[in-house]
Design a protein around this motif. Structure first.
Motif, short mmCIF file in Angstrom:
data_model
loop_
_atom_site.label_atom_id
_atom_site.label_comp_id
_atom_site.label_asym_id
_atom_site.label_seq_id
_atom_site.Cartn_x
_atom_site.Cartn_y
_atom_site.Cartn_z
N GLY A 107 5.06 3.97 -4.96
CA GLY A 107 4.06 2.92 -4.93
C GLY A 107 2.66 3.39 -5.22
O GLY A 107 1.77 2.58 -5.48
N MET A 108 2.44 4.71 -5.19
CA MET A 108 1.11 5.25 -5.48
C MET A 108 1.03 5.67 -6.93
O MET A 108 1.81 6.49 -7.40
N VAL A 109 0.07 5.11 -7.66
CA VAL A 109 -0.19 5.52 -9.04
C VAL A 109 -0.84 6.89 -9.01
O VAL A 109 -1.69 7.17 -8.17
N ILE A 129 3.98 11.99 -12.02
CA ILE A 129 5.24 11.26 -11.95
C ILE A 129 4.92 9.78 -11.82
O ILE A 129 3.78 9.41 -11.55
N ASP A 130 5.93 8.96 -12.02
CA ASP A 130 5.73 7.51 -12.00
C ASP A 130 5.15 6.99 -10.69
O ASP A 130 5.33 7.57 -9.62
N LYS A 131 4.56 5.84 -10.80
CA LYS A 131 4.10 5.10 -9.62
C LYS A 131 5.24 4.94 -8.61
O LYS A 131 5.08 5.18 -7.42
N ASN A 132 6.42 4.53 -9.08
CA ASN A 132 7.52 4.23 -8.17
C ASN A 132 8.51 5.37 -8.02
O ASN A 132 9.60 5.18 -7.48
N THR A 133 8.13 6.55 -8.48
CA THR A 133 8.90 7.76 -8.19
C THR A 133 8.20 8.50 -7.05
O THR A 133 6.98 8.65 -7.07
N MET A 158 15.64 -1.03 -1.36
CA MET A 158 14.87 -0.06 -2.13
C MET A 158 14.35 -0.76 -3.39
O MET A 158 14.95 -0.66 -4.47
N PRO A 159 13.26 -1.49 -3.28
CA PRO A 159 12.76 -2.30 -4.39
C PRO A 159 12.00 -1.49 -5.44
O PRO A 159 10.86 -1.80 -5.80
N ARG A 160 12.62 -0.42 -5.90
CA ARG A 160 12.05 0.45 -6.93
C ARG A 160 13.19 1.24 -7.54
O ARG A 160 14.32 1.21 -7.03
N HIS A 161 12.93 1.92 -8.65
CA HIS A 161 14.00 2.74 -9.23
C HIS A 161 14.30 3.93 -8.31
O HIS A 161 13.40 4.50 -7.69
N ALA A 162 15.55 4.30 -8.26
CA ALA A 162 16.02 5.32 -7.30
C ALA A 162 15.85 6.71 -7.89
O ALA A 162 16.79 7.30 -8.44
#
Length: 356
Positions: free
Chosen positions: A125-127, A166-170, A310-314
């Motif tokens: 969730g953190m950019v 790394i990605d926002k949602n990673t 888990m509302p993001r990619h795993a």
């Protein structure tokens, strides 16, 4: 002068993908000057200090040591004597950016820190870096606050020591440099692909083998600018290699580890999707719908509950290893799976047991 660093863009995600052109082996000119015809012999670092505002000799030396200063198209050391009509360039593996970074007091999980570097365990969730739609609340804003008073922050460098992203949602580990020398030496390791990076991902489908390697050039999709794409014929994109190994099979999804040989934008996500195994709940690459399993309503509800859990990619950056830039000791760090990932796997464990 921008920092002499290599910014690794593996899995970087922002609304426009505007930063993934900063990737890898293409070099971008940040500063250039041609010596006068009457130029007397002068050390390269002194020559540049006299011509660049707000740039210390140490920063120039760090750039030269990492091969980012060219004279007449060839890398030159700080001690090189500039001659009349020499063309001097500072080139870096990302485009120049001039956005100002504002320090923000944002809590960070820092599992390790010394005088030269620190590790951040980034939450999902953190950019990582400010960009379109995310000008505050990013990891770099938090680092600018945490590193205030250090040379690399006081220099006004917008990346505040950032070497990779790394990605926002990673979720997972990132290494941050705290001085110019550490920044240049870590950057060189990323550029040479000697950094050890291991990710854990839950992907759709099962695998016939226990391990394998995915090789395919990655570039921006010619049809959808928000996505990356694998060019099978190798005529476009950039060389990318991902090594994978099965950790646990759940019939309809599989837990895998992915070890990166290269660091392309969205590499694991796009490579896995290309092989028919999108990451679980990866909206951008098609993993946010049921791709494997039964047609029973009970199963559909189970998967929907997993998506909500888990509302993001795993995907989690679990391991990071490198040579310390000052001591030259080999370091390796591990990050535990975050709570949402653990809960998701527990749910699939229960489902698999109920099926047996």
């Amino acid at each position: 002068m921008a920092d002499a660093s290599y910014i690794d863009d593996e899995l970087f995600d922002d609304p426009s993908l505007c930063e993934d052109d900063s990737e890898q082996q293409g070099l971008y000119e940040h500063f250039a000057v041609v010596a006068d015809k009457g130029q007397s012999l002068l050390r390269l670092d002194k020559f540049l200090v006299a011509r660049m505002e707000h740039c210390s000799r140490n920063r120039i030396q760090a750039a030269a040591d990492s091969g980012n200063i060219l004279v007449n198209g060839k890398p030159a050391k700080s001690s090189y004597k500039v001659k009349p009509s020499d063309r001097v360039q500072i080139v870096l593996p990302y485009p120049r950016r001039d956005n100002e970074i504002h320090p923000e007091e944002i809590p960070l999980e820092i599992p390790y820190e010394d005088d030269d570097l620190l590790l951040v365990d980034k939450p999902a969730g953190m950019v990582v870096h400010p960009g379109v739609g995310n000008w505050s609340g990013t990891l770099v804003n938090a680092l600018a606050w945490h590193l205030r008073g250090t040379a690399i922050a006081d220099s006004g460098e917008m990346r505040a020591g950032l070497v990779h992203r790394i990605d926002k949602n990673t979720s997972g580990l990132l290494v941050i440099a705290k001085n110019e020398q550490a920044h240049a030496r870590l950057a060189k390791q990323f550029f040479d692909h000697t950094i050890y990076r291991r990710y854990v991902a839950l992907v759709w489908g099962d695998f016939a083998e226990d391990e394998g390697t995915i090789t395919g050039n990655i570039g921006r999709s010619p049809r959808e600018r928000q996505k990356m794409y694998v060019f099978e014929d190798g005529s476009d994109g950039k060389h990318a290699v991902t090594h994978w190994r099965v950790l646990k099979r759940y019939n309809y999804v599989t837990l895998v580890e992915c070890r990166l040989e290269t660091g392309r934008t969205h590499q694991i996500r796009v490579h896995m999707a290309w092989q028919g195994h999108p990451l679980f709940n990866d909206e951008r690459y098609g993993g946010d719908r049921i791709l494997k399993g039964t047609t029973f309503a009970k199963y559909r509800q189970f998967v929907e509950n997993c998506f909500a859990l888990m509302p993001r990619h795993a995907l989690h950056a679990q391991s990071l290893g490198f040579e310390h830039p000052a001591t030259h000791r080999e370091l390796k760090f591990e990050s535990d799976l975050p709570a949402d990932f653990r809960a998701l796997l527990a749910k699939w464990d229960s489902y698999k047991q109920s099926e047996n």
